[in-house]
Design an enzyme around this catalytic site. Structure first.
Site, mmCIF file in Angstrom:
data_model
loop_
_atom_site.group_PDB
_atom_site.id
_atom_site.type_symbol
_atom_site.label_atom_id
_atom_site.label_comp_id
_atom_site.label_asym_id
_atom_site.label_seq_id
_atom_site.Cartn_x
_atom_site.Cartn_y
_atom_site.Cartn_z
ATOM 1 C CD GLU A 138 2.086 5.381 6.440
ATOM 2 O OE1 GLU A 138 2.978 5.600 5.605
ATOM 3 O OE2 GLU A 138 1.427 4.335 6.494
ATOM 4 C CG ASP A 189 4.042 -0.770 10.282
ATOM 5 O OD1 ASP A 189 3.311 0.245 10.170
ATOM 6 O OD2 ASP A 189 3.899 -1.794 9.595
#
Ligand code: ZN
Length: 530
Positions: A310, A199
């Site tokens: 992402e 992340d």
């Protein structure tokens, strides 16, 4: 390499194997499954973990007699042959039947061997799945609660999800984060697909590292390359800056974007004025270039299309405009990046661990456009800091038509602290004092608007009143952002984990209830996901 056994689990292992031999498990005709389902043995293991393959049987054993109740689990394997697992010394032996018995630790080596032996314990890309939910677990013990929450829902979990900031604050490695998820999946016997998200990664090195370790999703954070100063500049100044961009680039984007009119399925259209194009290009050009570097690092490590990518532009002060979203999407497509989700900066504030701050109507009207743009370009819109945003969850579910990614993390830590407040008030008071003492430092890492004046002094509260602190947004944020400081104190950390392990089933139930409420409001229905 064999690990030295300790007394705390050897008695358990002894009982386990003694019972196995008594039940003639190891003689031809003896069924391992029958043995494992007998009540005496079942009480020594997570029965949901038991898995049989043609040549081995695996189980996660509980070490109930440990000084810390419910503490460490152990891996137990009966197999016809070696499968590369590591056993405690003395607990890797060949039985009379010729079967190999192994009892070993939940080590990194064993997690790797487990992912090879039982592929469902390894993460996989989730690009084609409509609803995916990031369930970050900073403590490495929430996984079972997360799986119990999402199991049987029309959604797929990203069980491992951690940023470099969180790694630093918790002193964990990506190996540990991934392994904790593997063991949780094994324990629960969850055979559905699940993801692992590196992340908010900002460098090519971190992208390579996460993918090499086995992560299946990269969230590329390009916020350091967003030149937000251009967003508010007067038009006259903007033109001067714009002409300093190279001419071929300007020609290309003008030819592409000025005549463009994107008709969305909501009836809206997104188009660029010259000013909007200048502003957008000046703000995001370098960020897009950096996204390409991160993407290419991932593609070189793992292969094109073999990981979820992402793109996050959420960690910036100014909301992402429809034009900026369309420009980023158009450019990434042109540059050949396969984007699976995009995280815009939405209107309002998504602060950690508390509800949405801002006008829900303004959120809805702008979110509708972002969701439609994501559909238009063929990826999912991603909502970061999704913990506890109850006010906007229904809109997220509805306006995306049930196709989105959402990330939660910090709320799991808050639920853990709430369990401590309820069960070990004395310890909670000391943890809380540590949070207060380190709050100022923690605000370096997290943007919050906490007013400590709204947090009642604990001295004036009875033990029974402590859990109610978690209904107070300021107290929530105080406890939320100081997790790194609290866990950096070795004594408090050990006491915290011991207390949590003593009440681990209660913690998992709390997660089921709390995260379950998230899923309900997001409109995630029951359905098969494994
Ligand atoms: Zn984010």
């Amino acid at each position: 390499m064999p690990v030295k056994e300790t007394n705390s689990f050897s008695a358990q292992a002894e009982r386990w194997t003694a019972k196995a031999q008594k039940k003639s498990l190891f003689t031809p005709g003896g069924s391992a499954k029958d043995f494992l389902k007998t009540p005496a043995v079942e009480s020594l293991m997570y029965s949901s973990s038991v898995r049989e393959t043609p040549d081995a049987i695996y189980a996660l054993l509980k070490a109930q007699d440990r000084p810390r109740k419910g503490g460490l689990s152990l891996l137990g394997i009966l197999a016809r042959q070696e499968r590369g697992f590591q056993g405690f010394s003395g607990w890797k032996k060949t039985l009379a039947s010729g079967l190999r018995l192994l009892i070993g630790p939940l080590s990194h080596e064993n997690a790797q061997a487990m992912r090879r032996a039982l592929p469902f314990t390894a993460p996989s890309p989730l690009a084609g799945k409509a609803v995916t939910v990031g369930l970050g677990d900073r403590l490495g013990v929430a996984g079972a609660g997360h799986i119990r929450t999402i199991r049987g829902r029309e959604a797929y979990p990203v069980l491992a999800q951690q940023s470099v900031r969180e790694l630093n604050l918790t002193g964990r490695s990506y190996e540990e984060v991934l392994d904790a998820s593997t063991w949780a999946v094994f324990q629960e016997g969850y055979e559905g697909p699940w993801g692992a998200d590196g992340d908010h990664l900002k460098t090519e090195e971190w992208v390579r590292t996460a993918l090499r370790i086995g992560f299946t999703m990269i969230t590329a954070d390009v916020s350091d390359y967003i030149r937000a100063q251009h967003l508010l500049k007067p038009e006259a100044e903007l033109a001067g800056d714009y002409t300093r961009l190279d001419e071929s680039y300007r020609r290309r984007i003008e030819a592409e974007y000025l005549p463009l009119r994107i008709e969305l399925d909501t009836g809206e259209a997104v188009a660029f004025t010259r000013e909007a194009l200048m502003r957008t290009a000046l703000t995001y050009r370098e960020a897009i270039e950096h996204a390409l570097r991160l993407y290419q690092a991932g593609a070189a490590e793992k292969g094109e299309g073999a990981f979820d990518f992402e793109l996050s532009v959420d960690e910036t002060a100014t909301p992402t405009t429809p034009q900026a979203h369309a420009f980023i999407a158009g450019e990434t497509l042109k540059l050949g990046m396969r984007v699976t989700s995009l995280a815009p900066r939405f209107v309002g504030e998504f602060q950690k661990g508390i509800d949405y701050i801002g006008d829900p109507k303004a959120f809805e009207s702008t979110f509708r456009t972002h969701a439609a743009l994501a559909r238009h370009f063929g990826y999912k819109v991603s909502v970061h800091s999704g913990s506890d945003k109850f006010t906007v969850f229904p809109a997220v579910g509805r306006l995306t038509g049930g196709r989105f990614h959402i990330k939660t993390a910090g709320t799991n830590w808050l639920e853990a602290m709430k369990v401590i407040a309820r069960t070990q008030p004395g310890l909670y008071r000391r943890l809380h004092a540590k949070a207060l003492a380190s709050f100022a430092k923690a605000t370096q890492y997290y943007h919050v608007t906490t007013n400590l004046g709204n947090v009642p002094a604990l001295a004036g509260l009875k033990d029974a009143q402590l859990p109610a602190l978690f209904a107070n947004p300021d107290a929530r944020q105080l406890v939320h952002i100081t997790y790194g400081e609290i866990l950096s104190d070795p004594g408090l950390k050990a006491e915290f984990f011991a207390a949590l392990q003593d009440h681990i089933e209660e913690y998992w139930r709390a997660l089921q209830e709390h995260i379950g409420r998230h899923l309900d409001l997001l409109g995630i229905k029951g359905g098969a996901n494994e």
